[in-house]
Write a protein that holds these residues in place. Structure first.
Motif, short mmCIF file in Angstrom:
data_model
loop_
_atom_site.label_atom_id
_atom_site.label_comp_id
_atom_site.label_asym_id
_atom_site.label_seq_id
_atom_site.Cartn_x
_atom_site.Cartn_y
_atom_site.Cartn_z
N LYS A 16 -32.07 -9.95 3.11
CA LYS A 16 -30.85 -9.15 2.94
C LYS A 16 -30.51 -8.39 4.22
O LYS A 16 -29.34 -8.30 4.61
CB LYS A 16 -31.01 -8.18 1.78
N ILE A 17 -31.52 -7.85 4.87
CA ILE A 17 -31.31 -7.11 6.11
C ILE A 17 -30.79 -8.03 7.20
O ILE A 17 -29.83 -7.70 7.93
CB ILE A 17 -32.63 -6.43 6.54
N PHE A 18 -31.38 -9.21 7.33
CA PHE A 18 -30.95 -10.19 8.34
C PHE A 18 -29.52 -10.64 8.08
O PHE A 18 -28.68 -10.68 8.99
CB PHE A 18 -31.91 -11.38 8.32
N ASP A 19 -29.22 -10.94 6.83
CA ASP A 19 -27.87 -11.41 6.47
C ASP A 19 -26.82 -10.32 6.71
O ASP A 19 -25.68 -10.61 7.11
CB ASP A 19 -27.83 -11.87 5.02
N ALA A 20 -27.18 -9.06 6.47
CA ALA A 20 -26.23 -7.96 6.69
C ALA A 20 -25.89 -7.84 8.17
O ALA A 20 -24.73 -7.56 8.54
CB ALA A 20 -26.81 -6.65 6.18
N ALA A 21 -26.86 -8.04 9.04
CA ALA A 21 -26.60 -7.98 10.48
C ALA A 21 -25.62 -9.06 10.90
O ALA A 21 -24.68 -8.81 11.67
CB ALA A 21 -27.91 -8.12 11.25
N ILE A 22 -25.79 -10.26 10.39
CA ILE A 22 -24.90 -11.37 10.75
C ILE A 22 -23.50 -11.13 10.18
O ILE A 22 -22.49 -11.35 10.87
CB ILE A 22 -25.48 -12.70 10.25
N ALA A 23 -23.42 -10.68 8.93
CA ALA A 23 -22.11 -10.46 8.29
C ALA A 23 -21.29 -9.43 9.05
O ALA A 23 -20.06 -9.52 9.11
CB ALA A 23 -22.30 -10.03 6.84
N SER A 24 -21.95 -8.46 9.67
CA SER A 24 -21.23 -7.42 10.41
C SER A 24 -20.51 -7.97 11.63
O SER A 24 -19.62 -7.31 12.18
CB SER A 24 -22.20 -6.31 10.84
#
Length: 431
Positions: A16-24
């Protein structure tokens, strides 16, 4: 809580943390707020990089009432439709004939413009290889040889791009010169540690503060063998345009520091204390793994630099220096993780994820991988010697055998690597 339950929750939180960085860093969500005033005349769009197609699609949608056209180039497999803007594909990380053709298309696109026209340059990581026009008398084969030597040298991305600028007929501000007298606005998705826009895609529309002497020093320091034609260019070609010689209207849409901020917010949502170590961490990937293991142990044992449950967040592009022997399959993120796993030696309550935000770690089909306290135990049970795989730069194969690779597919953005090390310290904190 069972060990299996803790492991699943830790891995889920890290993803979830990794995906949030990319989504930003999704350019389609960020480009509209960074656009300049609409031009009186035409808008010509050019661009290069792994995110350029998605950026172009966002721009085309944001300005339906502007006389707009252009061409961008992205990596094979990273293309999306961009309306009135043509999207080309080329090779990365080593340029090919399509890379040269893309560069020539962009130079033609900015010919004959007026002061009422606007050029918007969409630049992101990977653009250096994707848009390649070797300076005379270099050939494409010469430029390919230089790229391969740079990638294997251990030089940082900023150092590699200094060399590339001074061997190019389009980079280091030369594309902006060709667009005169039109105004040029450069929109950037940064993959460079510290978010300096000048090295991104080797700065084709920005002034270049580096010099030929800087490029020659890098060549000497890393003992890089240059083709004869490249040596002639560095000895005799004109300098790139410097600050003050061309305008620099540059706007950053997304950057490693912003991605880490987004990762930190996601960590808090998971009940973790985010400890952001920085977005400009460089060095040898396996050695960074050893260093990060020491920091993780300090958090677990001494609550330094912060208390657990915590997640160490970092960005920046590490290097993998290949010796003279044969190398296996792997990228800098999987090599970092394998070095981390070896250094942790099965330490309890520590997990990690690392991946390239573009979805491709090096030249493989995975963004990165995940490790946990059981990584080395499971490897040994499968007959995998972690240290031997690390010595052979074969980290992709190691994690592939374990089923621990992270595959996102092309993300259509690129804000460099995202690394997250979770320290639970035996506490059931993950929500």
């Amino acid at each position: 809580m069972s060990d299996t339950g803790t492991d699943l929750r830790a891995r889920t939180a890290l993803r979830k943390i990794f995906d949030a960085a990319i989504a930003s860093a999704d350019p389609r969500m960020t480009i509209a707020r960074a656009l300049p005033a609409k031009p009186k005349g035409r808008c010509i769009v050019i661009g290069a990089g792994k995110a350029s197609a998605a950026m172009a699609a966002g721009l085309d949608a944001a300005w339906p009432d502007v006389d707009l056209s252009g061409v961008v180039v992205t990596r094979h497999g990273h293309s999306v439709p961009a309306g009135r803007i043509d999207v080309l594909e080329a090779s990365h990380p080593v340029p090919d004939d399509s890379s040269k053709a893309a560069a020539l298309r962009m130079l033609r696109a900015v010919e004959g413009l007026s002061a009422d026209d606007l050029v918007i340059a969409l630049m992101s990581g990977g653009g250096s290889a994707l848009m390649t026009l070797p300076a005379s008398p270099m050939t494409l084969a010469d430029k390919q040889a230089v790229n391969r030597a740079l990638l294997a040298s251990g030089a940082t991305i900023a150092e590699m791009n200094i060399v590339r600028k001074h061997l190019s007929a389009i980079k280091g501000g030369r594309l902006a010169l060709a667009a005169r007298p039109a105004h040029v606005t450069t929109l950037v998705i940064s993959d460079i540690p510290g978010d300096d826009p000048a090295p991104i895609a080797s700065g084709p529309t920005l002034p270049d503060p580096s010099t030929k002497a800087d490029a020659q020093e890098i060549i000497r320091r890393f003992a890089i063998e240059l083709p004869e034609a490249a040596q002639l260019v560095l000895a005799h070609a004109d300098e790139t345009p410097k600050p003050g010689e061309i305008d620099a209207d540059v706007r950053i849409l997304a950057a490693p520091s912003l991605a880490l901020d987004a990762a930190g917010r996601a960590a808090r949502d998971e009940g973790l204390n985010p400890i952001i170590l920085g977005d400009a961490i460089e060095g040898e990937a396996r050695e960074l793994g050893t260093m990060m293991a020491g920091i993780a142990r300090s958090v677990a044992q001494h609550a330094q630099p912060g208390p657990a449950p915590a997640v160490l967040l970092s960005g920046g592009e590490t290097t993998v220096t290949i010796g003279r022997g044969p190398a296996g399959r792997g990228g800098r993120n999987t090599e970092f993780l394998l070095g981390l796993a070896v250094a942790l030696s099965g330490a309890a309550d520590i997990w990690a994820i690392a991946g390239d935000s573009d979805g491709i770690d090096g030249t493989e089909d995975a963004a990165g991988a995940l490790i946990g306290p059981d990584t080395l135990r499971r490897a040994a049970a499968s007959g995998l010697d972690a240290r031997a795989y690390l010595a052979a730069h074969n980290s992709y194969s190691f994690f592939d055998r374990l089923g621990d690779l992270v595959r996102t597919g092309p993300t259509l953005t690129n804000v460099n690597d995202v690394r997250a090390v979770l320290i639970a310290a035996g506490k059931p904190a993950m929500r």
